[in-house]
Design an enzyme around this catalytic site. Sequence first.
Site, mmCIF file in Angstrom:
data_model
loop_
_atom_site.group_PDB
_atom_site.id
_atom_site.type_symbol
_atom_site.label_atom_id
_atom_site.label_comp_id
_atom_site.label_asym_id
_atom_site.label_seq_id
_atom_site.Cartn_x
_atom_site.Cartn_y
_atom_site.Cartn_z
ATOM 1 C CG HIS A 27 -11.456 -13.048 -0.585
ATOM 2 N ND1 HIS A 27 -10.997 -13.567 -1.786
ATOM 3 C CD2 HIS A 27 -10.405 -12.370 -0.053
ATOM 4 C CE1 HIS A 27 -9.734 -13.210 -1.956
ATOM 5 N NE2 HIS A 27 -9.348 -12.491 -0.921
ATOM 6 C CG HIS A 41 -7.468 -7.942 -2.610
ATOM 7 N ND1 HIS A 41 -8.675 -8.549 -2.884
ATOM 8 C CD2 HIS A 41 -6.729 -8.871 -1.954
ATOM 9 C CE1 HIS A 41 -8.655 -9.790 -2.420
ATOM 10 N NE2 HIS A 41 -7.482 -10.017 -1.856
ATOM 11 C CG ASP A 67 -7.052 -9.936 1.735
ATOM 12 O OD1 ASP A 67 -8.067 -10.556 1.365
ATOM 13 O OD2 ASP A 67 -5.939 -10.085 1.211
ATOM 14 C CG HIS A 94 -4.014 -13.136 5.393
ATOM 15 N ND1 HIS A 94 -5.227 -12.526 5.198
ATOM 16 C CD2 HIS A 94 -3.567 -13.488 4.158
ATOM 17 C CE1 HIS A 94 -5.515 -12.512 3.906
ATOM 18 N NE2 HIS A 94 -4.513 -13.091 3.257
#
Length: 307
Positions: A78, A241, A245, A268
Amino acid sequence: MLQQRTLKSLTRAVGVGLHGGQRVEITLRPAQPDTGIVFRRVDLPEPVDIPVGTMAVSDTRMASTLSHGGARVNTVEHLMSACAGLGIDNLYIDITAEEVPILDGSSASFVFLLQSAGIELQNAPKRFVRIKKPVEVREGEGQNVKWARLDPFHGYKLSFEIDFHHPAVDSTGQRVEFDLSVHNYSRDIARARTFGFTKDVEMMRANGLALGGGMDNAIVMDDYKVLNAGGLRYDDEFVKHKILDAMGDLYILGKPLLASYSAFRSGHAMNNKLLRELLAHEDAWEVVTFENEKLAPKGYAQLARAW
């Protein structure tokens, strides 16, 4: 010349780590040109610098973790996303624990911190990684497929699609595109919060995760609906979001991208895998600068103003 950027002054924040739940203080400090972004674990007997870089990513379960010399810092995405959105090239981040504070679960608080410190132009050219040929990573098949891809593009554009099969998510937009030359990061992306499901919380906490999570720093859902009293900040906050990310994960490369990023159900781990695949193909990218700012892509030439 399109110039590198750092902060004019230092700024601080205190919060808790989303997963570890520990109190943590971060201090954001200006850095010299070509320093990059460097986390510094100042709580250790001897402070350890952890430079941001693709190969420094050591864990991607639920967050992006960077490691160096036995020290680590968790949940960097973030803050890295805010740096990407504001075009910060050089920054020291002193941190008093091994996890970046979650604050409100988005990057909006980090955007505020960076802007409140002032953004300063530096006498050095901003360096970009320009994608020259497509790079893609893919996992699974059929309903389990997920992928992420970089394509050549004179600018920076991200498109993301999620697929959660949950009533609260299904009723919102599950695909979004963000183009830095058209949209505004602080307005359109930064306020999107991380999200989770009550059915997963017990399992996560048993594994030492989400210990600092709650409705003040995440969107929380039961089997049917969003439980937060204020509802959603954007109609399509869930997928936004994921864009937030992805911008943070990709900025771990160490330089801004000139590329079109597209992804389906990525996260991720997949984002880091994509960067590693990119670096493994030296003919797929090059480092460029813009001596004439007018030749730079519109979005990068008009980042949040420095003052």
